[in-house]
Design a protein around this motif. Structure first.
Motif, PDB file in Angstrom:
ATOM      1  N   TYR A  78     -25.567  22.028  -0.916  1.00  0.00           N
ATOM      2  CA  TYR A  78     -25.194  20.823  -0.475  1.00  0.00           C
ATOM      3  C   TYR A  78     -23.649  20.331   0.049  1.00  0.00           C
ATOM      4  CZ  TYR A  78     -29.436  19.939  -3.092  1.00  0.00           C
ATOM      5  OH  TYR A  78     -30.743  20.141  -3.653  1.00  0.00           O
ATOM      6  N   SER A  79     -23.249  21.633   0.382  1.00  0.00           N
ATOM      7  CA  SER A  79     -21.938  21.682   1.079  1.00  0.00           C
ATOM      8  C   SER A  79     -21.890  21.161   2.490  1.00  0.00           C
ATOM      9  CB  SER A  79     -21.410  23.026   0.987  1.00  0.00           C
ATOM     10  OG  SER A  79     -20.224  23.189   1.894  1.00  0.00           O
ATOM     11  N   LEU A  80     -20.741  20.329   2.762  1.00  0.00           N
ATOM     12  CA  LEU A  80     -20.750  19.825   4.107  1.00  0.00           C
ATOM     13  C   LEU A  80     -19.576  20.423   4.931  1.00  0.00           C
ATOM     14  CD1 LEU A  80     -20.723  16.059   3.421  1.00  0.00           C
ATOM     15  CD2 LEU A  80     -22.574  17.363   4.325  1.00  0.00           C
ATOM     16  N   GLN A  81     -18.532  20.870   3.952  1.00  0.00           N
ATOM     17  CA  GLN A  81     -17.440  21.689   4.599  1.00  0.00           C
ATOM     18  C   GLN A  81     -16.856  22.772   3.611  1.00  0.00           C
ATOM     19  OE1 GLN A  81     -13.127  20.404   5.175  1.00  0.00           O
ATOM     20  NE2 GLN A  81     -13.686  19.920   7.325  1.00  0.00           N
ATOM     21  N   SER A  82     -16.522  23.835   3.914  1.00  0.00           N
ATOM     22  CA  SER A  82     -15.956  24.652   2.815  1.00  0.00           C
ATOM     23  C   SER A  82     -14.388  25.406   3.467  1.00  0.00           C
ATOM     24  CB  SER A  82     -16.935  25.876   2.668  1.00  0.00           C
ATOM     25  OG  SER A  82     -16.380  26.963   1.757  1.00  0.00           O
ATOM     26  N   GLN A 219      -9.274  18.121  10.334  1.00  0.00           N
ATOM     27  CA  GLN A 219      -9.113  19.306   9.439  1.00  0.00           C
ATOM     28  C   GLN A 219     -10.533  19.933   9.231  1.00  0.00           C
ATOM     29  OE1 GLN A 219      -8.925  18.487   4.913  1.00  0.00           O
ATOM     30  NE2 GLN A 219      -7.123  19.783   5.091  1.00  0.00           N
ATOM     31  N   ASN A 220     -10.517  21.002  10.119  1.00  0.00           N
ATOM     32  CA  ASN A 220     -12.002  21.698  10.072  1.00  0.00           C
ATOM     33  C   ASN A 220     -12.031  22.804   8.900  1.00  0.00           C
ATOM     34  OD1 ASN A 220     -12.667  20.614  12.533  1.00  0.00           O
ATOM     35  ND2 ASN A 220     -11.281  21.716  13.458  1.00  0.00           N
ATOM     36  N   GLY A 221     -13.239  23.023   8.720  1.00  0.00           N
ATOM     37  CA  GLY A 221     -13.522  24.154   7.596  1.00  0.00           C
ATOM     38  C   GLY A 221     -13.105  25.478   7.875  1.00  0.00           C
ATOM     39  N   ASP A 222     -13.137  26.411   7.164  1.00  0.00           N
ATOM     40  CA  ASP A 222     -12.810  27.985   7.441  1.00  0.00           C
ATOM     41  C   ASP A 222     -14.099  28.393   8.163  1.00  0.00           C
ATOM     42  OD1 ASP A 222     -10.763  27.943   5.698  1.00  0.00           O
ATOM     43  OD2 ASP A 222     -11.841  28.821   4.030  1.00  0.00           O
ATOM     44  N   ARG A 235     -23.869  32.068   3.982  1.00  0.00           N
ATOM     45  CA  ARG A 235     -22.612  31.395   3.837  1.00  0.00           C
ATOM     46  C   ARG A 235     -22.817  30.104   4.290  1.00  0.00           C
ATOM     47  NH1 ARG A 235     -18.407  35.018   3.806  1.00  0.00           N
ATOM     48  NH2 ARG A 235     -18.925  37.261   4.405  1.00  0.00           N
ATOM     49  N   PRO A 236     -22.045  29.211   3.389  1.00  0.00           N
ATOM     50  CA  PRO A 236     -22.308  27.869   3.817  1.00  0.00           C
ATOM     51  C   PRO A 236     -21.701  27.367   5.162  1.00  0.00           C
ATOM     52  CG  PRO A 236     -21.170  28.013   1.730  1.00  0.00           C
ATOM     53  CD  PRO A 236     -21.261  29.445   2.392  1.00  0.00           C
ATOM     54  N   GLU A 237     -22.416  26.377   5.619  1.00  0.00           N
ATOM     55  CA  GLU A 237     -22.151  26.144   6.888  1.00  0.00           C
ATOM     56  C   GLU A 237     -21.507  24.754   7.083  1.00  0.00           C
ATOM     57  OE1 GLU A 237     -24.685  24.166  11.071  1.00  0.00           O
ATOM     58  OE2 GLU A 237     -25.765  24.915   9.067  1.00  0.00           O
ATOM     59  N   ASN A 238     -20.203  24.722   7.998  1.00  0.00           N
ATOM     60  CA  ASN A 238     -19.452  23.475   8.137  1.00  0.00           C
ATOM     61  C   ASN A 238     -20.151  22.566   8.928  1.00  0.00           C
ATOM     62  OD1 ASN A 238     -17.231  24.476   6.552  1.00  0.00           O
ATOM     63  ND2 ASN A 238     -16.652  26.010   8.115  1.00  0.00           N
TER      64      ASN A 238
END
Length: 624
Positions: A78-82, A219-222, A235-238
Motif C-alpha cells: 500500500y505504498s504511495l511513495q518510497s 519532494q519526489n520518491g527515489d 519494487r514499490p511504485e512512486n
C-alpha cells in the motif's frame, strides 16, 4: 447478565499495529487466538502520520519482516511513495520510509486477519480482566460476554482512558473520534498495574484542492525504490509527490499571541508528551531563536483529497489553528478537513514487564505498543510481534524469545523500556543502539531470519531462499579475496575519475573495494568475472569490506555484552537480604527484577560497585 462465550489460548485487546502483529504471530504458531477491537473498520488505523518507516523505524520494520511479521509486506503493498533516508551518511543510519495509503492499509490488514487460520476478530470493548480460580484469564465485554484465555496481550494504543484536548474544549475520546476504553483502566488498577498518563497529538488535515503547490517545494520518491519486506519481489511504485513548505514570523506571532489558550501551557493537560515529536506551539517556545520551521504536506491516499501537515501537531483552539495555518506559503486558503488535537491516555510503567513483555507479577498477561509507553506504529508492531510470539510459546510450553541489544533494534527497544523505563513516550532512534553499524537495516534478514525460522514464522521456501542469498554473499566474498586486477588504462581512468591514487602494480579486487572513493559499480568495467547476483549481495559484501575494522570491534563488544547476559539472576532473589548492595540499588533491582547481570548493569541507579557485588553473590549461589 453475563454469559460465557468462548475459550482461547491467546486473547489480544486492541487491533492497532501492536495488536495485529500479536494476533497474527500467535495464530500462525498454532494457538487459538482472538483479537478484540472497539471498531472493526479501524483495524491498523494510522491516526497520525500516514507513513511507515523513517530513521531507525525503517530498521524495526525490516526486523519485523525478517522474523516473519506482517507490517513490511503491507507497507510495500500500500505504498504511495518510497525514499531511503540519510543516504549522504554511512550505512548504519540508512533508513527506509514510505508514504502509505492509510485506508487501503487498514482494509488490507483487516482482510489479512479475517483470512488467518486460528484467528477470530471481534468487535467488542473489553471492560474487565480478572484471573479465575483455575489461573486462567477472564475477559468481560461491554455486552457482558465472558471470554476465557490462557494468555492476554494488552495492546490498547491511545484508547485507554483517552481524552482529547483542543483549546478549552476537552472530552473523553479515542483517536480519530473513536470511543475510548475507560472501564478497562479501572480493571487494570484493581490488578495493581502501575498506570500513568502520557500525551500525544496529531496535525490538521487539509483539502488538496485548497493548497497552492506553486509556493511549495516538490519532494519526489527515489528513482530506484527498495521494499521493506525481503519477500517482496516487485519494487514499490512512486504514485504521488510530497511537498515542503516553511512557517514564518507571522506564524510564530499567532502562536505566541495565543499561547495562553493552549491546554499544554494552561495546565489542563497532565500527561507527558513525546520529547522528539513535540507540538508546534512547544517547538515555537523551545526553539524561539528559529525564524522558520520546515513542514511536509503529504497525501493520505489515492482516493482521498486529504493532505497531512507533518510538523504541525497542535492542541490550540480551532480558530487559532486556522489562523496560523493560513500564514504558511501554499496554505493561505487551505480548507481544514480535520482539526489537530492532543490526546491523553493511560499506559503502563514498562519496568513492570519482563524482556518477554510479560508482567513480572501477573503470569500470562503481556503488554505491547503504546500501552508500554512507546510512540510510533513501528515500535508498536515490533513489541506486538514479540508479545504474540511469547504468549504463544508460553501456551505451547516452549522457551520464550528474548532478543538482546546486540542482535536487533527490537531487542534494544524492549530492553530500554523494561530496564530503563521512560518518562515520556519512547521513540526509537539509531543513537539508542551501541552497535548500530552491525544492526543495519540492510542486513536484518541475515541477523534474524534464522530466528524467525526456528520459531516457526518463516516458511521453508523463504528460508531456502535466504540460505541461497547467504551462500552467494560468502561466495562473492571469497571471489574478491582471490581475484586479481591488473593495471590498465581503463582502471587508471576509473581511479582518476574517483579521485583516488593510481595503482603501480596489480592487486586483489578486495583492496580496491576497500577504498572509500570506490564502489562496486565503479569497478564493473574491469571486473570481468563478476557473477550475476542480486544487488543486495554486492551491498552486503561492500559494506563488510569497507567497514571491516569497525564491525569487528562492535562484534567484540557484543560478545562481551553477551558474556554478562549469560549470568542469570533467579526470579525470586531477595535483594534486601543481600550484603554489599546500596539501598538505592536494592530498591531498583527489587522493582525491575532483571533477568541477568547484563540487564542489571543498565538499570539507572545501579552502579559498577553494585554489579561487582551482585556478580560475587551470583557466583556463590552457583557454587552451592
Amino acid at each position: 447478565m453475563k454469559y460465557f462465550s468462548d475459550n482461547y489460548d491467546v486473547a489480544v485487546i486492541g487491533a492497532g499495529h501492536a495488536g495485529i502483529e500479536s494476533g497474527l504471530a500467535a495464530a500462525r504458531l498454532g494457538c487459538k487466538t482472538a483479537v478484540f477491537t472497539i471498531n472493526l473498520d479501524w483495524i491498523g488505523n494510522m491516526p497520525c502520520n500516514p507513513s511507515i518507516g523513517g530513521t531507525s523505524k525503517g530498521h524495526l520494520v525490516r526486523e519485523i519482516d525478517a522474523l516473519g511479521g506482517e507490517m513490511g509486506k503491507a507497507a510495500d503493498k500500500y505504498s504511495l511513495q518510497s525514499r531511503m533516508l540519510n543516504l549522504g551518511k554511512g550505512p548504519a543510519v540508512h533508513s527506509l520510509r514510505a508514504q502509505i495509503d492509510r485506508r487501503e492499509y487498514s482494509k488490507g490488514m483487516k482482510h489479512t486477519l479475517e483470512l488467518q487460520d486460528n484467528l477470530d476478530i471481534r468487535q467488542a470493548e473489553i471492560v474487565d480482566i480478572i484471573k479465575n480460580e483455575n489461573e486462567l484469564w477472564e475477559l468481560t465485554t461491554k455486552l457482558e460476554a465472558v471470554f476465557v484465555a490462557k494468555t492476554v496481550i494488552i495492546a490498547t494504543g491511545t484508547f485507554l482512558g483517552g481524552k482529547v484536548y483542543i483549546g478549552d474544549v476537552s472530552y473523553s475520546s479515542g483517536p480519530d473520534g473513536m470511543f475510548p476504553a475507560n472501564k478497562l483502566s479501572e480493571s487494570l488498577y484493581r490488578l495493581n498495574i502501575p498506570l500513568r498518563r502520557f500525551k500525544t497529538g496529531t496535525p490538521s488535515r487539509v483539502n488538496r484542492r485548497s493548497v497552492d503547490f506553486s509556493k511549495t517545494e516538490i519532494q519526489n520518491g527515489d528513482e530506484k525504490t527498495v521494499p521493506f519486506s525481503f519477500e517482496t519481489s516487485r519494487r514499490p511504485e512512486n504514485k504521488v509527490s510530497c511537498y515542503i513548505t516553511y512557517t514564518n514570523q507571522k506564524t510564530k506571532k499567532v502562536i505566541l499571541d495565543n499561547l495562553d489558550r493552549s491546554p499544554m501551557y494552561s495546565g489542563k493537560i497532565e500527561g507527558k508528551g513525546p520529547r522528539y515529536c513535540p507540538s508546534f506551539e512547544d517547538k515555537i517556545v523551545r526553539f524561539s531563536d528559529k525564524e522558520r520551521h520546515q513542514l511536509f504536506i503529504e497525501p493520505c491516499g489515492l482516493e482521498t483529497e486529504e493532505m497531512y501537515l507533518q510538523g504541525l501537531s497542535s492542541s490550540l483552539p480551532e480558530d487559532v489553528q486556522i489562523k496560523f495555518i493560513h500564514t504558511i506559503p501554499g496554505l493561505e486558503n487551505a480548507l481544514i478537513m480535520r482539526t489537530a488535537y492532543a490526546i491523553e491516555y493511560d499506559c503502563v510503567d514498562p519496568t513492570a514487564l519482563k524482556a518477554t513483555l510479560e508482567f513480572n507479577d501477573l503470569k500470562g498477561l503481556y503488554g505491547a505498543g503504546q500501552f508500554n509507553g512507546s510512540s510510533g506504529y513501528e515500535e508498536a508492531a515490533a513489541q506486538g510481534l514479540v508479545a504474540g510470539i511469547n504468549a504463544a510459546l508460553s501456551v505451547l510450553g516452549k522457551e520464550p524469545l528474548i532478543l538482546d541489544r546486540g542482535g536487533s533494534y527490537i531487542g534494544t527497544l524492549i530492553d530500554d523500556l523494561v530496564t530503563k523505563g521512560c518518562t515520556d513516550p519512547y521513540r526509537m532512534m539509531t543513537s539508542r543502539s551501541e552497535y548500530r553499524l552491525v544492526l543495519r537495516q540492510d542486513n536484518a534478514d541475515i541477523r534474524l531470519t534464522p530466528t524467525g525460522y526456528k520459531i516457526g514464522l518463516i516458511s521453508e521456501a523463504r528460508y531456502k531462499k535466504f540460505l541461497e542469498k547467504r551462500r552467494m554473499i560468502e561466495a562473492e566474498m571469497k571471489r574478491i579475496e582471490e581475484t586479481s586486477i591488473s593495471v590498465s588504462d581503463e582502471l587508471h581512468e576509473i581511479l582518476e575519475k574517483r579521485l583516488t591514487s593510481p595503482l603501480k602494480k596489480g592487486c586483489k579486487l578486495i583492496e580496491l573495494i576497500k577504498r572509500p572513493q570506490i564502489t562496486y559499480k565503479d569497478l564493473e568495467p574491469v571486473d570481468i568475472s563478476r557473477p550475476n547476483c542480486p544487488d543486495e549481495v554486492f551491498e552486503q559484501v561492500e559494506i563488510s569490506v569497507k567497514y571491516e575494522g569497525y564491525i569487528i570491534r562492535q562484534e567484540r563488544q557484543i560478545k562481551e555484552m553477551r558474556r554478562t547476559e549469560c549470568k542469570k539472576i533467579p526470579d525470586d532473589l531477595d535483594y534486601s537480604s543481600l550484603k554489599g548492595l546500596r539501598l538505592e540499588a536494592v530498591e531498583k533491582l527489587s522493582k525491575i527484577r532483571p533477568q541477568n547481570l547484563g540487564q542489571a548493569s543498565r538499570i539507572s541507579g545501579v552502579n559498577p560497585a553494585d554489579i561487582a557485588a551482585l556478580n560475587i553473590i551470583l557466583e556463590s549461589l552457583n557454587d552451592k
